[in-house]
Design a protein around this motif. Structure first.
Motif, PDB file in Angstrom:
ATOM      1  N   GLY A 154      46.682  37.853  31.372  1.00 15.57           N
ATOM      2  CA  GLY A 154      47.829  37.081  30.891  1.00 15.57           C
ATOM      3  C   GLY A 154      49.041  37.967  30.664  1.00 15.57           C
ATOM      4  N   LYS A 155      48.939  39.230  31.065  1.00 11.27           N
ATOM      5  CA  LYS A 155      50.027  40.161  30.728  1.00 11.27           C
ATOM      6  C   LYS A 155      51.343  39.850  31.436  1.00 11.27           C
ATOM      7  CE  LYS A 155      48.601  43.801  33.914  1.00 11.27           C
ATOM      8  NZ  LYS A 155      47.909  42.836  34.794  1.00 11.27           N
ATOM      9  N   SER A 156      51.287  39.311  32.659  1.00  7.40           N
ATOM     10  CA  SER A 156      52.534  38.978  33.369  1.00  7.40           C
ATOM     11  C   SER A 156      53.307  37.900  32.630  1.00  7.40           C
ATOM     12  CB  SER A 156      52.254  38.449  34.769  1.00  7.40           C
ATOM     13  OG  SER A 156      52.001  39.488  35.627  1.00  7.40           O
ATOM     14  N   ASN A 169      57.776  43.679  37.158  1.00  6.23           N
ATOM     15  CA  ASN A 169      56.387  43.463  37.551  1.00  6.23           C
ATOM     16  C   ASN A 169      55.994  44.570  38.534  1.00  6.23           C
ATOM     17  OD1 ASN A 169      54.062  42.631  38.825  1.00  6.23           O
ATOM     18  ND2 ASN A 169      54.749  40.523  39.155  1.00  6.23           N
ATOM     19  N   THR A 170      55.281  45.589  38.044  1.00  4.93           N
ATOM     20  CA  THR A 170      54.963  46.714  38.935  1.00  4.93           C
ATOM     21  C   THR A 170      53.815  46.395  39.889  1.00  4.93           C
ATOM     22  OG1 THR A 170      53.437  47.747  37.349  1.00  4.93           O
ATOM     23  CG2 THR A 170      55.760  48.415  37.251  1.00  4.93           C
ATOM     24  N   GLY A 171      52.959  45.424  39.513  1.00  7.27           N
ATOM     25  CA  GLY A 171      51.887  45.022  40.424  1.00  7.27           C
ATOM     26  C   GLY A 171      52.476  44.523  41.737  1.00  7.27           C
ATOM     27  N   ALA A 172      53.623  43.830  41.643  1.00  3.72           N
ATOM     28  CA  ALA A 172      54.276  43.310  42.857  1.00  3.72           C
ATOM     29  C   ALA A 172      54.684  44.452  43.781  1.00  3.72           C
ATOM     30  CB  ALA A 172      55.502  42.471  42.474  1.00  3.72           C
ATOM     31  N   TYR A 204      53.067  47.417  44.136  1.00  2.22           N
ATOM     32  CA  TYR A 204      51.854  47.872  44.836  1.00  2.22           C
ATOM     33  C   TYR A 204      51.410  46.823  45.856  1.00  2.22           C
ATOM     34  CZ  TYR A 204      51.729  51.691  41.563  1.00  2.22           C
ATOM     35  OH  TYR A 204      52.069  52.818  40.858  1.00  2.22           O
ATOM     36  N   ARG A 205      51.562  45.568  45.506  1.00  4.76           N
ATOM     37  CA  ARG A 205      51.195  44.499  46.430  1.00  4.76           C
ATOM     38  C   ARG A 205      52.083  44.523  47.680  1.00  4.76           C
ATOM     39  NH1 ARG A 205      48.106  40.213  44.444  1.00  4.76           N
ATOM     40  NH2 ARG A 205      47.289  40.641  42.360  1.00  4.76           N
ATOM     41  N   ALA A 206      53.370  44.822  47.489  1.00  5.86           N
ATOM     42  CA  ALA A 206      54.296  44.836  48.629  1.00  5.86           C
ATOM     43  C   ALA A 206      53.933  45.949  49.617  1.00  5.86           C
ATOM     44  CB  ALA A 206      55.728  45.022  48.122  1.00  5.86           C
ATOM     45  N   VAL A 216      44.671  45.811  47.587  1.00  2.93           N
ATOM     46  CA  VAL A 216      45.700  46.474  46.780  1.00  2.93           C
ATOM     47  C   VAL A 216      45.145  47.656  45.967  1.00  2.93           C
ATOM     48  CG1 VAL A 216      45.571  44.811  44.853  1.00  2.93           C
ATOM     49  CG2 VAL A 216      47.670  46.096  45.224  1.00  2.93           C
ATOM     50  N   SER A 217      43.894  47.573  45.530  1.00  2.00           N
ATOM     51  CA  SER A 217      43.346  48.688  44.739  1.00  2.00           C
ATOM     52  C   SER A 217      43.233  49.961  45.567  1.00  2.00           C
ATOM     53  CB  SER A 217      41.981  48.316  44.152  1.00  2.00           C
ATOM     54  OG  SER A 217      42.149  47.316  43.175  1.00  2.00           O
ATOM     55  N   ALA A 218      42.904  49.808  46.857  1.00  2.00           N
ATOM     56  CA  ALA A 218      42.797  50.992  47.723  1.00  2.00           C
ATOM     57  C   ALA A 218      44.173  51.642  47.891  1.00  2.00           C
ATOM     58  CB  ALA A 218      42.230  50.595  49.085  1.00  2.00           C
ATOM     59  N   VAL A 270      51.584  57.016  47.056  1.00  2.00           N
ATOM     60  CA  VAL A 270      52.120  55.661  46.833  1.00  2.00           C
ATOM     61  C   VAL A 270      52.574  55.555  45.387  1.00  2.00           C
ATOM     62  CG1 VAL A 270      51.506  53.201  46.695  1.00  2.00           C
ATOM     63  CG2 VAL A 270      50.669  54.589  48.617  1.00  2.00           C
ATOM     64  N   ARG A 271      51.721  56.026  44.476  1.00  2.00           N
ATOM     65  CA  ARG A 271      52.041  55.930  43.047  1.00  2.00           C
ATOM     66  C   ARG A 271      53.301  56.742  42.717  1.00  2.00           C
ATOM     67  NH1 ARG A 271      48.259  52.977  40.887  1.00  2.00           N
ATOM     68  NH2 ARG A 271      49.405  53.093  38.933  1.00  2.00           N
ATOM     69  N   ALA A 272      53.396  57.944  43.289  1.00  3.99           N
ATOM     70  CA  ALA A 272      54.554  58.801  42.984  1.00  3.99           C
ATOM     71  C   ALA A 272      55.846  58.097  43.395  1.00  3.99           C
ATOM     72  CB  ALA A 272      54.419  60.134  43.702  1.00  3.99           C
ATOM     73  N   ARG A 329      49.481  48.862  34.955  1.00  2.00           N
ATOM     74  CA  ARG A 329      48.205  49.457  34.553  1.00  2.00           C
ATOM     75  C   ARG A 329      48.410  50.820  33.892  1.00  2.00           C
ATOM     76  NH1 ARG A 329      47.682  45.346  36.877  1.00  2.00           N
ATOM     77  NH2 ARG A 329      45.833  44.379  37.779  1.00  2.00           N
ATOM     78  N   ASP A 330      49.515  51.481  34.236  1.00  2.00           N
ATOM     79  CA  ASP A 330      49.717  52.871  33.797  1.00  2.00           C
ATOM     80  C   ASP A 330      51.102  53.042  33.158  1.00  2.00           C
ATOM     81  OD1 ASP A 330      51.217  52.348  36.068  1.00  2.00           O
ATOM     82  OD2 ASP A 330      51.022  54.377  36.866  1.00  2.00           O
ATOM     83  N   ILE A 331      51.668  51.972  32.656  1.00  6.53           N
ATOM     84  CA  ILE A 331      53.045  52.066  32.150  1.00  6.53           C
ATOM     85  C   ILE A 331      53.086  52.918  30.871  1.00  6.53           C
ATOM     86  CG2 ILE A 331      55.145  50.784  31.587  1.00  6.53           C
ATOM     87  CD1 ILE A 331      53.906  50.260  34.448  1.00  6.53           C
ATOM     88  N   GLY A 332      52.138  52.659  29.962  1.00  8.64           N
ATOM     89  CA  GLY A 332      52.110  53.433  28.719  1.00  8.64           C
ATOM     90  C   GLY A 332      51.544  54.837  28.893  1.00  8.64           C
ATOM     91  N   ALA A 385      38.391  53.242  37.948  1.00  7.45           N
ATOM     92  CA  ALA A 385      37.620  54.400  38.421  1.00  7.45           C
ATOM     93  C   ALA A 385      38.453  55.388  39.230  1.00  7.45           C
ATOM     94  CB  ALA A 385      36.449  53.912  39.273  1.00  7.45           C
ATOM     95  N   ARG A 386      39.657  55.003  39.645  1.00 10.44           N
ATOM     96  CA  ARG A 386      40.414  55.904  40.530  1.00 10.44           C
ATOM     97  C   ARG A 386      40.811  57.184  39.776  1.00 10.44           C
ATOM     98  NH1 ARG A 386      45.151  51.716  40.328  1.00 10.44           N
ATOM     99  NH2 ARG A 386      46.204  52.483  38.476  1.00 10.44           N
ATOM    100  N   ALA A 387      41.003  58.251  40.552  1.00 10.20           N
ATOM    101  CA  ALA A 387      41.313  59.546  39.942  1.00 10.20           C
ATOM    102  C   ALA A 387      42.751  59.586  39.421  1.00 10.20           C
ATOM    103  CB  ALA A 387      41.093  60.648  40.979  1.00 10.20           C
TER     104      ALA A 387
HETATM  105  O1   DC Z   1      49.128  43.196  38.113  1.00 10.03           O
HETATM  106  P1   DC Z   1      48.603  42.862  39.515  1.00 10.03           P
HETATM  107  O2   DC Z   1      47.253  42.203  39.488  1.00 10.03           O
HETATM  108  O3   DC Z   1      49.585  42.124  40.342  1.00 10.03           O
HETATM  109  O4   DC Z   1      48.392  44.296  40.206  1.00 10.03           O
HETATM  110  C1   DC Z   1      47.881  44.407  41.507  1.00 10.03           C
HETATM  111  C2   DC Z   1      47.181  45.730  41.695  1.00 10.03           C
HETATM  112  O5   DC Z   1      48.137  46.789  41.698  1.00 10.03           O
HETATM  113  C3   DC Z   1      46.145  46.099  40.641  1.00 10.03           C
HETATM  114  O6   DC Z   1      44.850  45.724  41.035  1.00 10.03           O
HETATM  115  C4   DC Z   1      46.260  47.584  40.524  1.00 10.03           C
HETATM  116  C5   DC Z   1      47.626  47.922  41.032  1.00 10.03           C
HETATM  117  N1   DC Z   1      48.557  48.344  39.998  1.00 10.03           N
HETATM  118  C6   DC Z   1      48.514  49.648  39.604  1.00 10.03           C
HETATM  119  O7   DC Z   1      47.659  50.399  40.062  1.00 10.03           O
HETATM  120  N2   DC Z   1      49.442  50.121  38.729  1.00 10.03           N
HETATM  121  C7   DC Z   1      50.362  49.312  38.200  1.00 10.03           C
HETATM  122  N3   DC Z   1      51.263  49.811  37.348  1.00 10.03           N
HETATM  123  C8   DC Z   1      50.394  47.946  38.573  1.00 10.03           C
HETATM  124  C9   DC Z   1      49.456  47.476  39.464  1.00 10.03           C
END
Ligand code: DC
Length: 211
Positions: free
Chosen positions: A15-17, A33-36, A38-40, A98-100, A107-109, A129-132, A174-176
């Motif tokens: 429910g975080k979004s 929305n940072t998930g968007a 990674y999804r893009a 998206v998790s891969a 990608v994260r950098a 997931r990693d904002i804080g 589990a990712r590093a």
């Molecule tokens: O919040 P979401 O379900 O739309 O995020 C999709 C995927 O993106 C989630 O499974 C993991 C990744 N993600 C991430 O690794 N780091 C973030 N800050 C946001 C999302």
């Protein structure tokens, strides 16, 4: 010094979004929305016929990826060649891959740099997931929004979506690189027994008391 940044992290379907969007509206901050993001990247890689597990190919793709990150009013947007992406981002194949993509450090950098840029000029409520833990480790406003696995699965089903959130959470945790984890100084908000309004009020009150 940058404007305030509110970090909202948590697992899939917590429910975080929804909560982050309402908190941003209440405070008059920009919602990101940072998930968007990674999804893009995932959607674009799939469009190009790239296997998301082929890290070398994904890294190569990043050099010329035509994605841009902007805003529509006070809400973040992701564009591909100038077109705003929307439904593409919740396709089943994007959910499954998206998790891969999000586990690839390069990608994260790239995306973390873009995420921090938003906060140089304006206050933000950013969810992910990693904002804080990674994007804004120094912000005093960190909330980890969660709910029981049963409640999250039921919420996902109510949205008509059937992606395997438990499997995605397992991979994200589990990712590093920058795994999904609770920052030591985050406030954990379990939303299993709360309404959206109660969660928003709880967090907004806490922010206003401290800002
Ligand atoms: O919040 P979401 O379900 O739309 O995020 C999709 C995927 O993106 C989630 O499974 C993991 C990744 N993600 C991430 O690794 N780091 C973030 N800050 C946001 C999302």
């Amino acid at each position: 010094m940058n404007p305030p940044a509110i970090a909202i992290d948590g697992p899939a379907a917590s429910g975080k979004s929804t909560v982050a969007k309402l908190i941003a509206r209440e405070l008059g901050y920009t919602f990101i929305n940072t998930g968007a993001m990674y999804r893009a990247v995932t959607w674009y890689a799939l469009q190009q016929g790239i296997n998301p597990s082929d890290t070398a190919a994904v890294k190569e793709l990043l050099k010329s990826i035509p994605l841009s990150f902007g805003k529509n009013g006070s809400v973040s947007t992701v564009m591909c060649n100038g077109k705003v992406l929307d439904e593409e981002l919740t396709l089943a194949e994007v959910n499954d891959n998206v998790s891969a993509i999000a586990a690839i450090p390069e990608v994260r950098a790239l995306l973390v740099t873009k995420q921090r840029e938003y906060n140089t000029t304006e206050p933000v409520v950013m969810e992910g997931r990693d904002i804080g833990t990674v994007v804004f480790p120094d912000t005093p406003f960190k909330y980890f929004v969660t709910a029981s696995e049963e409640v999250r699965a039921a919420r996902r089903a109510a949205q008509g979506l059937t992606d395997s959130i438990a499997e995605r959470d397992r991979k994200d945790s589990a990712r590093a690189c920058a795994p999904l984890t609770v920052a030591a100084d985050a406030t954990v908000v379990d939303t299993s027994e709360l309404t959206i309004e109660q969660v928003v009020e709880k967090i907004v009150t806490d922010i206003k008391n401290r800002i």
